[in-house]
Design a protein around this motif. Structure first.
Motif, short mmCIF file in Angstrom:
data_model
loop_
_atom_site.label_atom_id
_atom_site.label_comp_id
_atom_site.label_asym_id
_atom_site.label_seq_id
_atom_site.Cartn_x
_atom_site.Cartn_y
_atom_site.Cartn_z
N ASP A 90 -6.00 -4.77 13.04
CA ASP A 90 -6.62 -3.53 12.58
C ASP A 90 -8.12 -3.51 12.89
O ASP A 90 -8.74 -2.45 12.85
CB ASP A 90 -6.38 -3.35 11.08
CG ASP A 90 -4.94 -2.96 10.80
OD1 ASP A 90 -4.59 -1.79 11.03
OD2 ASP A 90 -4.16 -3.83 10.40
N ILE A 128 -10.48 1.04 9.48
CA ILE A 128 -11.40 -0.10 9.50
C ILE A 128 -11.61 -0.65 10.91
O ILE A 128 -12.11 -1.76 11.06
CB ILE A 128 -10.91 -1.22 8.56
CG1 ILE A 128 -9.51 -1.69 8.97
CG2 ILE A 128 -10.93 -0.76 7.12
CD1 ILE A 128 -9.06 -2.94 8.26
N ASN A 174 -1.02 -3.61 8.93
CA ASN A 174 -1.66 -2.41 8.40
C ASN A 174 -1.20 -2.09 6.99
O ASN A 174 -1.91 -1.42 6.23
CB ASN A 174 -1.41 -1.22 9.32
CG ASN A 174 0.05 -0.97 9.59
OD1 ASN A 174 0.75 -1.85 10.11
ND2 ASN A 174 0.54 0.21 9.25
N GLN A 208 -8.24 -13.48 7.30
CA GLN A 208 -7.89 -12.33 8.14
C GLN A 208 -7.62 -12.78 9.57
O GLN A 208 -6.85 -12.15 10.28
CB GLN A 208 -8.97 -11.26 8.04
CG GLN A 208 -9.13 -10.82 6.59
CD GLN A 208 -9.69 -9.42 6.40
OE1 GLN A 208 -10.80 -9.25 5.97
NE2 GLN A 208 -8.90 -8.43 6.72
N HIS A 253 -6.14 -10.45 13.32
CA HIS A 253 -6.04 -9.23 12.52
C HIS A 253 -6.31 -8.03 13.41
O HIS A 253 -7.47 -7.72 13.73
CB HIS A 253 -7.04 -9.26 11.35
CG HIS A 253 -6.87 -8.06 10.46
ND1 HIS A 253 -7.87 -7.57 9.67
CD2 HIS A 253 -5.79 -7.25 10.27
CE1 HIS A 253 -7.42 -6.51 9.01
NE2 HIS A 253 -6.17 -6.29 9.36
N GLY A 289 -4.02 2.17 8.13
CA GLY A 289 -4.21 1.76 6.73
C GLY A 289 -4.14 2.90 5.74
O GLY A 289 -4.21 2.68 4.53
N PRO A 298 -10.01 3.92 4.65
CA PRO A 298 -8.87 3.13 5.14
C PRO A 298 -8.97 2.76 6.62
O PRO A 298 -8.32 1.82 7.05
CB PRO A 298 -7.67 4.05 4.91
CG PRO A 298 -8.16 5.12 3.98
CD PRO A 298 -9.61 5.26 4.24
N ASN A 343 -3.28 -3.40 4.04
CA ASN A 343 -4.50 -2.65 3.76
C ASN A 343 -4.23 -1.73 2.56
O ASN A 343 -3.58 -0.70 2.69
CB ASN A 343 -4.90 -1.83 4.99
CG ASN A 343 -6.20 -1.07 4.79
OD1 ASN A 343 -6.68 -0.91 3.67
ND2 ASN A 343 -6.76 -0.58 5.89
N ASN A 358 0.82 -1.22 0.00
CA ASN A 358 0.00 0.00 0.00
C ASN A 358 0.85 1.26 0.00
O ASN A 358 0.32 2.37 -0.10
CB ASN A 358 -1.01 -0.01 1.17
CG ASN A 358 -0.38 0.28 2.52
OD1 ASN A 358 0.84 0.33 2.65
ND2 ASN A 358 -1.22 0.44 3.53
N ARG A 391 -12.40 -3.67 2.70
CA ARG A 391 -11.50 -3.32 3.81
C ARG A 391 -10.07 -3.15 3.34
O ARG A 391 -9.17 -2.98 4.17
CB ARG A 391 -11.56 -4.41 4.89
CG ARG A 391 -12.90 -4.51 5.58
CD ARG A 391 -12.98 -5.75 6.46
NE ARG A 391 -12.80 -6.97 5.67
CZ ARG A 391 -13.75 -7.53 4.89
NH1 ARG A 391 -14.94 -6.96 4.80
NH2 ARG A 391 -13.51 -8.62 4.19
N GLY A 392 -9.82 -3.19 2.05
CA GLY A 392 -8.47 -2.99 1.54
C GLY A 392 -7.62 -4.25 1.50
O GLY A 392 -6.46 -4.21 1.07
N TYR A 393 -8.16 -5.38 1.96
CA TYR A 393 -7.34 -6.60 2.10
C TYR A 393 -7.60 -7.63 0.99
O TYR A 393 -7.21 -8.79 1.12
CB TYR A 393 -7.57 -7.24 3.47
CG TYR A 393 -6.86 -6.47 4.56
CD1 TYR A 393 -5.58 -6.83 4.98
CD2 TYR A 393 -7.44 -5.35 5.13
CE1 TYR A 393 -4.91 -6.11 5.95
CE2 TYR A 393 -6.79 -4.62 6.10
CZ TYR A 393 -5.52 -5.00 6.52
OH TYR A 393 -4.85 -4.28 7.47
#
Ligand SMILES: [Fe+2]
Ligand SMILES: [Fe+2]
Length: 532
Positions: free
Chosen positions: A266, A295, A217, A249, A264, A274, A293, A220, A186, A227-229
């Protein structure tokens, strides 16, 4: 380790040539070769393995051939294709996952992955011994990054990100645990190439032993899934947690007498970890798509409920002596880098106390630190500062011995390779910890700043900022004379740019094995926690 030589009459490896950085097979189909091959255990490491790989284009009939070394012809497992498109660059990534099981415990297997028109890529692995039938060695670090600059070089890279793979491989562990912040995709302007570089670097080990990740993080990638994952979830084939949307996760698996739980953080951390200005400014339609970002709380407590069920089940299991948790953000830190996160303390530590988690592995802070065994909190502490267990260790022995029935030992092992390590000058007083205790307002466009406080850090037993690059090894002896079991913990450290990883901290965790005849199993032997 040299790969096993595998004879397979049905497949002609043919000749390969390099084209635009990708290995392609010069036959009529033009199919790209399998790349980024890596392994994961299933929930039972003695009988389940998933082989995963990637390709830069869709392939036909992806499959796994598996068997005893030299005898692969009879087995064929179809692979599942999983695809995602990166939100920043629009590139589509094709991944393949083949689940193998049931396998024989404590056994060595050879395999090949292949698809139509490609040469095979081969590897080997061992399954875990069942129960207490044999020793288990595993290794761990977090925060690795990649060995060379990728794209415009906006992401981190260092030579140690390469050297640590060789150092792990030299110990020949059964498996390796990645404590989050794998490749920092990221932070890269070329995230797909960064993932390719990452797997290209670790495959010389991860093709022969599972590298099991917990998300950090920097996995992400805002815009990739809700969730960016999505990239992380697509690329790994991990044990299930009962909710397909949260696949990979959090999860757990058993290796010998050890139950290993990946979390996980986050989901519970206060820190806004993130956020990526690169993706905020570069992902098309960032705001219109509702990219967020931050979450925290995304599972609605689902992960915590799953964790409690998982820990309770592990402690009811008479074959499990050790419970090890690995995750990214730590519960304690004296690094003055990010800091420990109060959200981790609020959500996880009471469960770790109740169910007597023996060992917690983390990253996020780019150095090594080991805690005394902790249980409960310092009375009156608003920061929920963990309290040192009454009998932290038996110091008359060398190395020190710790009975984890009295408390949980936490290790931060964040020196996998990120070049921005914790320099000694940033390590404040020996007895001062740093805690992220709150968060300032922000938005999907502005990263929320952490509110940081300090605390007395009586929990800090050892830290190493002089050799910040490193990893830890864990040698599990399931059954010792006299009815005990042990885990020998060694931290192997290196200075920047060095391939020379040497032992720099060593401690032995030892306690009685679980007695199946004792009512209440392991919980009966736990010392109670005091909580404020
Ligand atoms: Fe990191
Ligand atoms: Fe991190």
């Amino acid at each position: 380790m040299e790969p096993a030589r595998i004879q397979h009459a049905a497949i002609n490896p043919g000749a390969c040539f390099m084209l635009s950085g990708l290995v392609r097979h010069p036959d009529a189909s033009g199919a790209p070769a399998p790349e980024q091959v890596h392994l994961q255990f299933g929930a039972d490491a003695s009988s389940q393995v998933t082989v995963s790989w990637a390709a830069p284009a869709a392939v036909a009939r992806p499959r796994l051939l598996i068997g005893e070394p030299g005898a692969l012809a009879g087995s064929r497992i179809e692979a599942q294709e999983r695809v995602y498109a990166d939100a920043l660059t629009g590139e589509t990534v094709f991944t393949y996952h083949a689940f193998a099981g049931p396998l024989e415990p404590g056994s060595r297997y050879a395999y090949e992955v292949v698809h139509d028109g490609s040469p095979p890529v081969s590897g080997t692995f061992r399954t875990a011994p069942r129960g207490r039938s044999g020793p288990v060695t595993f290794t761990s670090f977090g925060d690795q990054s990649v060995p060379e600059p990728v794209g415009a070089g906006t992401g981190p890279h260092s030579p140690n990100a390469r050297y640590v793979v060789d150092a792990v491989e030299r110990l020949d562990p059964l498996f390796h645990l990645l404590n989050g912040d794998l490749c920092y995709a990221n932070a890269s302007d070329a995230p797909v190439a960064t993932w390719a570089s990452y797997f290209g670097n670790i495959t010389r080990s991860a093709r022969y032993r599972p590298w099991m990740p917990a998300p950090g993080n920097h996995e992400n990638e805002p815009g990739n899934g809700p969730r960016g994952y999505l990239s992380y979830q697509t690329r790994f084939g991990l044990p299930g947690n009962g909710t397909p949307a949260f696949r990979g996760q959090w999860y757990a698996f058993t290796a010998g007498p050890v139950r290993i739980v990946a979390l996980h953080n986050d989901d519970v951390c206060l820190q806004d970890g993130g956020f990526s200005g690169l993706r905020r400014d570069g992902v098309p339609g960032y705001l219109a798509r509702g990219v967020e970002p931050y979450i925290r709380g995304y599972s609605g407590g689902q992960q915590r409920r799953w964790l409690e069920r998982e820990l309770a089940a592990a402690r009811r299991d008479e074959d499990i002596d050790w419970v090890v948790v690995f995750m990214h953000q730590p519960a304690m830190s004296s690094a003055h880098f990010n800091g420990a996160d109060l959200g981790v303390r609020q959500n996880w530590l009471p469960l770790f106390d109740t169910y007597g988690v023996d060992l917690v592995l983390a990253g996020h802070e780019h150095h090594y630190e080991r805690s005394h065994p902790v249980r409960g909190v310092v009375p009156g502490s608003a920061l929920l500062t963990p309290a040192v267990a009454a009998r932290p260790s038996f110091r008359h022995r060398e190395p020190a011995e710790i009975d984890t029935r009295h408390g949980t030992v936490h290790l931060t092992i964040g020196g996998g390779g990120h070049p921005y390590t914790v320099p000694p000058r940033r390590v404040h007083g020996r007895r001062e910890g740093i805690v992220i205790a709150g968060i300032e307002p922000g938005s999907p466009l502005v990263q929320r700043r952490s509110v940081v406080e300090t605390e007395p850090a009586a929990w800090s037993a050892h830290r190493d900022a002089k050799a910040p690059f490193g990893f830890a090894s864990f040698e599990v002896v399931p059954a010792e004379p006299g009815g005990t079991t042990s885990i020998a913990v060694t931290y192997w450290g290196a200075v920047a740019g060095s391939r020379d990883y040497r032992p720099r901290d060593r401690v032995v965790l030892r306690k009685p094995r679980v007695d199946p005849s004792r009512t209440g199993g392991e919980l009966a032997g736990l010392r109670p926690a005091r909580r404020a």
